[in-house]
Design a protein around this motif. Structure first.
Motif, PDB file in Angstrom:
ATOM      1  N   MET A 110       0.858  -1.153   0.074  1.00 12.64           N
ATOM      2  CA  MET A 110      -0.076  -0.022   0.001  1.00 12.64           C
ATOM      3  C   MET A 110       0.766   1.213  -0.148  1.00 12.64           C
ATOM      4  O   MET A 110       0.337   2.115  -0.830  1.00 12.64           O
ATOM      5  N   TRP A 111       1.828   1.208   0.579  1.00  7.37           N
ATOM      6  CA  TRP A 111       2.528   2.416   1.290  1.00  7.37           C
ATOM      7  C   TRP A 111       3.626   2.635  -0.154  1.00  7.37           C
ATOM      8  O   TRP A 111       4.291   1.874  -0.567  1.00  7.37           O
ATOM      9  N   PRO A 112       3.735   4.080  -0.450  1.00  9.17           N
ATOM     10  CA  PRO A 112       4.639   4.230  -1.528  1.00  9.17           C
ATOM     11  C   PRO A 112       6.094   4.718  -0.731  1.00  9.17           C
ATOM     12  O   PRO A 112       6.031   4.842   0.466  1.00  9.17           O
ATOM     13  N   ASP A 118       6.230  14.609   1.097  1.00  8.47           N
ATOM     14  CA  ASP A 118       5.376  13.805   0.873  1.00  8.47           C
ATOM     15  C   ASP A 118       4.494  13.616   2.316  1.00  8.47           C
ATOM     16  O   ASP A 118       5.394  13.922   3.224  1.00  8.47           O
ATOM     17  N   CYS A 119       3.239  13.249   2.287  1.00 10.68           N
ATOM     18  CA  CYS A 119       2.625  13.150   3.573  1.00 10.68           C
ATOM     19  C   CYS A 119       1.943  11.615   3.345  1.00 10.68           C
ATOM     20  O   CYS A 119       1.542  11.084   2.452  1.00 10.68           O
ATOM     21  N   ILE A 120       2.155  11.013   4.614  1.00  9.18           N
ATOM     22  CA  ILE A 120       1.255   9.783   4.829  1.00  9.18           C
ATOM     23  C   ILE A 120       0.149  10.350   5.888  1.00  9.18           C
ATOM     24  O   ILE A 120       0.665  10.465   6.997  1.00  9.18           O
ATOM     25  N   THR A 121      -1.196  10.158   5.644  1.00  7.12           N
ATOM     26  CA  THR A 121      -2.148  10.315   6.659  1.00  7.12           C
ATOM     27  C   THR A 121      -3.085   8.968   7.031  1.00  7.12           C
ATOM     28  O   THR A 121      -3.360   8.349   6.102  1.00  7.12           O
ATOM     29  N   VAL A 122      -3.020   8.901   8.132  1.00  9.61           N
ATOM     30  CA  VAL A 122      -4.203   7.492   8.664  1.00  9.61           C
ATOM     31  C   VAL A 122      -5.205   8.162   9.241  1.00  9.61           C
ATOM     32  O   VAL A 122      -4.855   8.959  10.031  1.00  9.61           O
ATOM     33  N   VAL A 123      -6.522   7.783   8.975  1.00  7.12           N
ATOM     34  CA  VAL A 123      -7.745   8.302   9.736  1.00  7.12           C
ATOM     35  C   VAL A 123      -8.176   7.180  10.166  1.00  7.12           C
ATOM     36  O   VAL A 123      -8.609   6.075   9.158  1.00  7.12           O
ATOM     37  N   GLU A 124      -8.912   7.155  11.375  1.00  3.96           N
ATOM     38  CA  GLU A 124      -9.655   6.288  11.915  1.00  3.96           C
ATOM     39  C   GLU A 124     -11.165   6.377  11.618  1.00  3.96           C
ATOM     40  O   GLU A 124     -11.597   7.312  11.495  1.00  3.96           O
ATOM     41  N   ASN A 125     -11.700   5.538  10.806  1.00  3.83           N
ATOM     42  CA  ASN A 125     -13.204   5.582  10.331  1.00  3.83           C
ATOM     43  C   ASN A 125     -14.331   5.120  11.392  1.00  3.83           C
ATOM     44  O   ASN A 125     -13.692   4.844  12.594  1.00  3.83           O
ATOM     45  N   ASP A 126     -15.275   5.487  11.103  1.00  5.46           N
ATOM     46  CA  ASP A 126     -16.374   5.343  12.120  1.00  5.46           C
ATOM     47  C   ASP A 126     -16.205   3.769  12.574  1.00  5.46           C
ATOM     48  O   ASP A 126     -16.662   3.362  13.739  1.00  5.46           O
ATOM     49  N   ALA A 127     -15.802   2.793  11.857  1.00  2.00           N
ATOM     50  CA  ALA A 127     -15.711   1.429  12.213  1.00  2.00           C
ATOM     51  C   ALA A 127     -14.379   1.185  13.127  1.00  2.00           C
ATOM     52  O   ALA A 127     -14.135  -0.131  13.597  1.00  2.00           O
ATOM     53  N   GLY A 128     -13.501   2.285  13.205  1.00  2.00           N
ATOM     54  CA  GLY A 128     -12.328   2.103  13.916  1.00  2.00           C
ATOM     55  C   GLY A 128     -11.052   1.439  12.924  1.00  2.00           C
ATOM     56  O   GLY A 128     -10.110   1.118  13.625  1.00  2.00           O
ATOM     57  N   HIS A 129     -11.483   1.474  11.721  1.00  2.00           N
ATOM     58  CA  HIS A 129     -10.402   0.848  10.963  1.00  2.00           C
ATOM     59  C   HIS A 129      -9.546   1.992  10.226  1.00  2.00           C
ATOM     60  O   HIS A 129     -10.002   3.210  10.273  1.00  2.00           O
ATOM     61  N   ALA A 130      -8.485   1.780   9.830  1.00  2.00           N
ATOM     62  CA  ALA A 130      -7.186   2.529   9.410  1.00  2.00           C
ATOM     63  C   ALA A 130      -7.535   2.770   7.939  1.00  2.00           C
ATOM     64  O   ALA A 130      -7.128   1.950   7.152  1.00  2.00           O
TER      65      ALA A 130
END
Length: 173
Positions: A110-112, A118-130
């Protein structure tokens, strides 16, 4: 005379360095959240990245959603990022399960490679997934709340390697 020429060349090189503007770091899901804290990771004399933690409430505790953005200040290969994730989990004594190995494999795909700016951002969604985002947009998702907790522990755990940076991120300074 050689020394004077060296210092002149060095001064010109330093003055010509352009600041890094990470305009490609705009992620709507991140931008909607409130800043808790931010910091810069320096290792020895190298600036590695700027980090910013955001939550739905703007506070570290009692938040339903977390997001972390790393704005890189140097080039780093994707494999090194994944290897460092595994090393930090080991250092934090997070059990290395088969799921962790699968998650690391998913990150490798997944990661380049990141370049300065550059940025890598991780966002926790409503289900708690990354959900991960990079310079070109959405990179992918790891559908596990346990992964999200373990991944964010690298920066947010009380046992994080970089205590001052952790405290700045969670607003404890």
């Amino acid at each position: 005379m050689k020394i004077k020429a060296f210092w002149l060349a060095l001064t010109c090189a330093v003055l010509s360095v352009q600041p890094v503007y990470a305009s490609q770091c705009s992620v709507a899901a991140f931008d909607e959240l409130k800043t808790v804290g931010e910091t810069r990771l320096k290792v020895w004399f190298w600036d590695v990245y700027d980090a910013e933690l955001r939550t739905d409430t703007g506070a570290y505790q009692d938040s339903a959603q977390r997001a972390l953005q790393l704005s890189y200040l140097r080039n780093i290969d994707a494999d090194d990022l994944v290897d460092t994730t595994a090393e930090e989990w080991q250092r934090l004594k997070i059990e290395n399960t088969e799921a962790h190995e699968q998650w690391l494999d998913a990150l490798r795909g997944m990661w380049p490679d990141v370049r300065e700016g550059d940025c890598i951002t991780v966002v926790e969604n409503d289900a708690g997934h990354a959900e991960f985002y990079g310079p070109e947009g959405r990179l992918g998702i790891i559908e596990s709340a346990q992964f999200t907790d373990d991944f964010l522990a690298i920066w947010l755990s009380e046992n994080s390697r970089f205590k001052d940076e952790r405290n700045a991120l969670i607003g404890a300074q």
